[in-house]
Enzyme design. Sequence first.
Site, PDB file in Angstrom:
ATOM      1  N   ASP A 132       1.003  -1.263   0.133  1.00 33.41           N
ATOM      2  CA  ASP A 132       0.108  -0.250  -0.123  1.00 33.41           C
ATOM      3  C   ASP A 132       1.053   1.104   0.054  1.00 33.41           C
ATOM      4  OD1 ASP A 132      -2.440  -1.426   0.254  1.00 33.41           O
ATOM      5  OD2 ASP A 132      -2.741  -1.186   2.190  1.00 33.41           O
ATOM      6  N   ARG A 183      -1.388  -0.656  -8.711  1.00 35.76           N
ATOM      7  CA  ARG A 183      -2.690  -0.389  -8.067  1.00 35.76           C
ATOM      8  C   ARG A 183      -2.899   1.051  -8.458  1.00 35.76           C
ATOM      9  NH1 ARG A 183      -3.889  -1.267  -2.454  1.00 35.76           N
ATOM     10  NH2 ARG A 183      -4.347  -3.294  -2.511  1.00 35.76           N
ATOM     11  N   LYS A 186      -6.847   7.366  -5.975  1.00 33.27           N
ATOM     12  CA  LYS A 186      -6.867   8.787  -5.987  1.00 33.27           C
ATOM     13  C   LYS A 186      -5.986   9.095  -4.935  1.00 33.27           C
ATOM     14  CE  LYS A 186     -11.075   9.393  -8.293  1.00 33.27           C
ATOM     15  NZ  LYS A 186     -12.541   9.972  -8.082  1.00 33.27           N
ATOM     16  N   HIS A 226     -14.197   3.919  -6.840  1.00 31.57           N
ATOM     17  CA  HIS A 226     -15.581   3.595  -6.798  1.00 31.57           C
ATOM     18  C   HIS A 226     -16.289   4.474  -7.732  1.00 31.57           C
ATOM     19  CE1 HIS A 226     -13.695   3.000  -2.865  1.00 31.57           C
ATOM     20  NE2 HIS A 226     -14.542   1.731  -3.094  1.00 31.57           N
TER      21      HIS A 226
HETATM   22  P1  FDA Z   1     -14.035   9.583  -4.954  1.00 34.52           P
HETATM   23  O1  FDA Z   1     -13.629   9.718  -3.556  1.00 34.52           O
HETATM   24  O2  FDA Z   1     -14.037  10.707  -5.944  1.00 34.52           O
HETATM   25  O3  FDA Z   1     -15.396   8.852  -4.797  1.00 34.52           O
HETATM   26  C1  FDA Z   1     -16.044   8.602  -5.962  1.00 34.52           C
HETATM   27  C2  FDA Z   1     -17.460   7.995  -5.559  1.00 34.52           C
HETATM   28  O4  FDA Z   1     -17.452   6.706  -4.640  1.00 34.52           O
HETATM   29  C3  FDA Z   1     -18.280   8.769  -4.527  1.00 34.52           C
HETATM   30  O5  FDA Z   1     -19.012   9.810  -5.257  1.00 34.52           O
HETATM   31  C4  FDA Z   1     -19.085   7.651  -3.498  1.00 34.52           C
HETATM   32  O6  FDA Z   1     -20.213   7.533  -4.397  1.00 34.52           O
HETATM   33  C5  FDA Z   1     -18.089   6.845  -3.915  1.00 34.52           C
HETATM   34  N1  FDA Z   1     -17.267   6.499  -2.585  1.00 34.52           N
HETATM   35  C6  FDA Z   1     -16.072   6.833  -2.491  1.00 34.52           C
HETATM   36  N2  FDA Z   1     -15.470   6.381  -1.206  1.00 34.52           N
HETATM   37  C7  FDA Z   1     -16.607   5.829  -0.652  1.00 34.52           C
HETATM   38  C8  FDA Z   1     -16.875   5.410   0.826  1.00 34.52           C
HETATM   39  N3  FDA Z   1     -15.941   5.446   1.512  1.00 34.52           N
HETATM   40  N4  FDA Z   1     -18.181   5.177   1.155  1.00 34.52           N
HETATM   41  C9  FDA Z   1     -19.187   5.253   0.207  1.00 34.52           C
HETATM   42  N5  FDA Z   1     -18.923   5.591  -0.981  1.00 34.52           N
HETATM   43  C10 FDA Z   1     -17.840   6.021  -1.333  1.00 34.52           C
HETATM   44  N6  FDA Z   1      -5.286   5.066  -0.855  1.00 34.52           N
HETATM   45  C11 FDA Z   1      -3.986   5.472  -0.709  1.00 34.52           C
HETATM   46  O7  FDA Z   1      -3.602   6.450  -0.205  1.00 34.52           O
HETATM   47  N7  FDA Z   1      -3.110   4.360  -0.471  1.00 34.52           N
HETATM   48  C12 FDA Z   1      -3.659   2.950  -0.735  1.00 34.52           C
HETATM   49  O8  FDA Z   1      -2.699   2.316  -0.743  1.00 34.52           O
HETATM   50  C13 FDA Z   1      -4.798   2.694  -1.000  1.00 34.52           C
HETATM   51  N8  FDA Z   1      -5.316   1.509  -1.406  1.00 34.52           N
HETATM   52  C14 FDA Z   1      -6.588   1.484  -1.938  1.00 34.52           C
HETATM   53  C15 FDA Z   1      -7.039   0.394  -2.282  1.00 34.52           C
HETATM   54  C16 FDA Z   1      -8.256  -0.029  -2.913  1.00 34.52           C
HETATM   55  C17 FDA Z   1      -8.943  -1.301  -3.311  1.00 34.52           C
HETATM   56  C18 FDA Z   1      -9.207   0.947  -2.860  1.00 34.52           C
HETATM   57  C19 FDA Z   1     -10.644   0.926  -3.856  1.00 34.52           C
HETATM   58  C20 FDA Z   1      -8.801   2.353  -2.510  1.00 34.52           C
HETATM   59  C21 FDA Z   1      -7.530   2.505  -2.067  1.00 34.52           C
HETATM   60  N9  FDA Z   1      -7.332   3.638  -1.309  1.00 34.52           N
HETATM   61  C22 FDA Z   1      -5.760   3.826  -1.033  1.00 34.52           C
HETATM   62  C23 FDA Z   1      -8.361   4.759  -1.055  1.00 34.52           C
HETATM   63  C24 FDA Z   1      -8.301   5.749  -2.257  1.00 34.52           C
HETATM   64  O9  FDA Z   1      -7.097   6.583  -2.425  1.00 34.52           O
HETATM   65  C25 FDA Z   1      -9.323   6.729  -2.079  1.00 34.52           C
HETATM   66  O10 FDA Z   1      -9.186   7.439  -1.001  1.00 34.52           O
HETATM   67  C26 FDA Z   1     -10.971   6.087  -2.165  1.00 34.52           C
HETATM   68  O11 FDA Z   1     -10.773   4.939  -2.969  1.00 34.52           O
HETATM   69  C27 FDA Z   1     -11.771   7.181  -2.615  1.00 34.52           C
HETATM   70  O12 FDA Z   1     -11.621   7.239  -3.886  1.00 34.52           O
HETATM   71  P2  FDA Z   1     -12.584   6.896  -5.389  1.00 34.52           P
HETATM   72  O13 FDA Z   1     -11.677   6.716  -6.312  1.00 34.52           O
HETATM   73  O14 FDA Z   1     -13.536   5.863  -5.040  1.00 34.52           O
HETATM   74  O15 FDA Z   1     -13.164   8.407  -5.751  1.00 34.52           O
END
Ligand code: FDA
Length: 306
Positions: A132, A183, A186, A226
């Site tokens: 990670d 991986r 954001k 997501h």
């Molecule tokens: P964004 O935050 O723009 O959200 C898009 C949409 O997704 C939202 O409008 C909502 O609908 C939904 N959503 C997102 N988060 C949600 C939540 N918590 N609850 C409900 N709905 C939600 N970060 C990091 O810094 N280091 C790492 O190693 C990792 N590893 C990692 C592994 C995996 C498998 C995932 C999915 C994520 C990570 N992350 C991470 C976290 C990542 O950086 C980020 O903070 C979250 O995934 C939220 O970003 P989104 O891409 O989902 O988009």
Amino acid sequence: MQALRSAFIALSHNRTLRRFLEHSSLGVRLSSRFIAGLTMEDALRVAAEVNRQGIAVTLDSLGESVTSEAEARRAAEVYHQLLEAIAARSIEANVSVKLTQMGLELSAGLAESIAGSLVEHARSLGNFVRIDMEDSRLTQVTLNIVRRLHRFHAGAIGVVIQSYLYRSEADIEQLLADGIRVRLCKGAYNEPASVAFPRKGEVDANYARLSRQLLQSPVYHALATHDPAMIDAAKDFARRHGIAPDHFEFQMLYGVRRDLQRTLVRDGYRVRVYVPFGSEWYPYFMRRLAERPANVLFLLRNYFRS
Ligand code: FDA
């Protein structure tokens, strides 16, 4: 919105609230939406359930920033046991590891050696360790360690890149040159504008750009998000460029957008869910609330309803 996000990230470091929530039944129940449970057995049970829906798993034994070598070795031991259990039960899962939990903030050499043994163990079982990515102070040292371990254990180690960092495009170029699996996410930490795009629109635009960079490479990568806009853009790009759906995977967090996870599987895409477990769930939980503060209301409503 940004202020709320920062407030939750600040709260993720608050020891009093942490002590209270981690030891209260309220905390354990609220967090159960995002955390498989307190024990390894909980995690393996959830992983098997998720597998039955056609979704692979990556398991995270929660914990960050250990303060002694003994603690780091104990944390690694959990992962060694996990790797054995995954193999013994034929669970479709790999593991996700934080280098600070392996002692990175005590000594980079210690973290490299502990993580190296894990990667070696994973490789002997035909499995894989994802490192990670944590906050930007640790980006370079994390990438250095991953690159060195990859030389000895190619295919059994991969890393995470965050699209909010300006440096990520260059980092990806380097990782692709070395054939290291990425991986893409954001990014989940509070970062200053000197290192990270301050506006969400820029983070998203960079995510879309970096996704295309990854999809076009011959290496198998993961798009962790997501965000339906990011997912649709990746699907569209892959379709237009003849990239097969099994050349990459989407990844999401346990408890988030389960509907979208199922739709992707139904449409023939590979999906992996990040399943965290363990008693040290507090900072992880607060980062999930930071991403979507509306979750606080959602969790409290469910709590009082039950
Ligand atoms: P964004 O935050 O723009 O959200 C898009 C949409 O997704 C939202 O409008 C909502 O609908 C939904 N959503 C997102 N988060 C949600 C939540 N918590 N609850 C409900 N709905 C939600 N970060 C990091 O810094 N280091 C790492 O190693 C990792 N590893 C990692 C592994 C995996 C498998 C995932 C999915 C994520 C990570 N992350 C991470 C976290 C990542 O950086 C980020 O903070 C979250 O995934 C939220 O970003 P989104 O891409 O989902 O988009």
